[in-house]
Design an enzyme around this catalytic site. Sequence first.
Site, PDB file in Angstrom:
ATOM      1  N   GLY A   1      49.019  67.255  51.569  1.00 42.90           N
ATOM      2  CA  GLY A   1      48.668  66.032  50.836  1.00 42.90           C
ATOM      3  C   GLY A   1      48.268  64.903  51.765  1.00 42.90           C
ATOM      4  O   GLY A   1      47.326  64.157  51.489  1.00 42.90           O
ATOM      5  N   CYS A   2      48.984  64.777  52.875  1.00 51.27           N
ATOM      6  CA  CYS A   2      48.698  63.703  53.830  1.00 51.27           C
ATOM      7  C   CYS A   2      47.353  63.918  54.508  1.00 51.27           C
ATOM      8  O   CYS A   2      46.621  62.970  54.784  1.00 51.27           O
ATOM      9  CB  CYS A   2      49.819  63.606  54.867  1.00 51.27           C
ATOM     10  SG  CYS A   2      51.424  63.225  54.121  1.00 51.27           S
TER      11      CYS A   2
END
Length: 162
Positions: free
Chosen positions: A56-57
């Site tokens: 996600g990052c």
Amino acid sequence: MAAPAALALGGEPPPLDQPAPTFTLPSNSGDGEISLTDYQGKWVVLYFYPQDFTPGCTVEAQRFQQDLPKYIERNAQVIGVSVDSVDSHAEFCDSEGLRFPLLADEDGAVSKAYGSWMSYFSLRHTYLIDPDGILRERYVKVRPVIHSEEVLARLDELQADS
């Protein structure tokens, strides 16, 4: 029984339309340290994220990088913050071609000041700070794939109002 709604996940965020909490943190870019005051006169997109190199990052950082020319056109600086070390940030930037600073909040002090701290990592929160250092918007439910587009749209609204 429902949990009390006194505090949002991560703690109390700073209030909108008030001066943003100031900070100075080590970075993998510039002269080694970056302060919020370095960007006086610019909009700042200050985004907190859990960890370098996680799915996600990585997506979130890639989207901010993809849209970086649009932020520059709007006199806005993107800054990422996590508990990762400066060395980890340098590797992450090299790996993903990121051209904006990532700040190392290893003790979580800045994340705490922004209500974005959970035990041992930063929560995925974003804050829009105006050129005078006033906090104008916050995002506490971030979807990495579309988040940069949301921030750009809100930045356009805020700039049209000012």
